[in-house]
Write a protein that holds these residues in place. Structure first.
Motif, PDB file in Angstrom:
ATOM      1  N   HIS A  22     -13.336 146.126  49.270  1.00  0.00           N
ATOM      2  CA  HIS A  22     -13.427 146.667  50.622  1.00  0.00           C
ATOM      3  C   HIS A  22     -12.214 146.317  51.471  1.00  0.00           C
ATOM      4  N   ASN A  26     -10.277 149.461  52.828  1.00  0.00           N
ATOM      5  CA  ASN A  26     -10.284 149.681  54.276  1.00  0.00           C
ATOM      6  C   ASN A  26      -8.878 149.621  54.853  1.00  0.00           C
ATOM      7  N   LEU A  45     -15.846 154.913  58.248  1.00  0.00           N
ATOM      8  CA  LEU A  45     -15.960 153.910  57.185  1.00  0.00           C
ATOM      9  C   LEU A  45     -17.299 153.181  57.256  1.00  0.00           C
TER      10      LEU A  45
END
Length: 110
Positions: A22, A26, A45
């Motif tokens: 992540h 991200n 997101l």
């Protein structure tokens, strides 16, 4: 036999893998977003992450619910719960497909 240490080890490995994925994912997504759309990208997101969690929990409940039926649980209550989780999973799947189709519309050739 499942021990506490086996569960702890699996959760630690899951947490490390999730954190590594992540954070990099991200960062790439947020760096690719235009300056005026960063807050929108962050919101999307979060929404996708929550949809994934809801769908995963619903699917896990559907798959693991069968073992609870064999243990003598209430069949009527179990069926209602499985239907509810199934509908939640289908709703999340439908939202994902709709988002994909909005992003990649079909071109009809004549």
């Amino acid at each position: 036999q499942i021990t506490v240490w086996a569960i702890v080890l699996q959760l630690v490995l899951f947490g490390i893998g999730t954190g590594l994925f992540h954070s990099a994912n991200n960062a790439d997504i947020m760096s690719a977003a235009p300056d005026g759309k960063i807050s929108l990208a962050g919101s999307l997101l979060a929404m996708v992450r929550y949809f994934g969690q809801i769908a995963g929990i619903g699917l896990a409940a559907l798959l693991l619910g069968q073992s609870n039926l064999e243990a003598g649980a209430s069949v009527k209550g179990e069926l209602r719960l499985r239907i509810l989780f199934g509908l939640c999973f289908l709703a999340c799947l439908g939202a994902a497909i709709a988002a994909y189709r909005l992003r990649h519309p079909r071109v009809i050739k004549r």
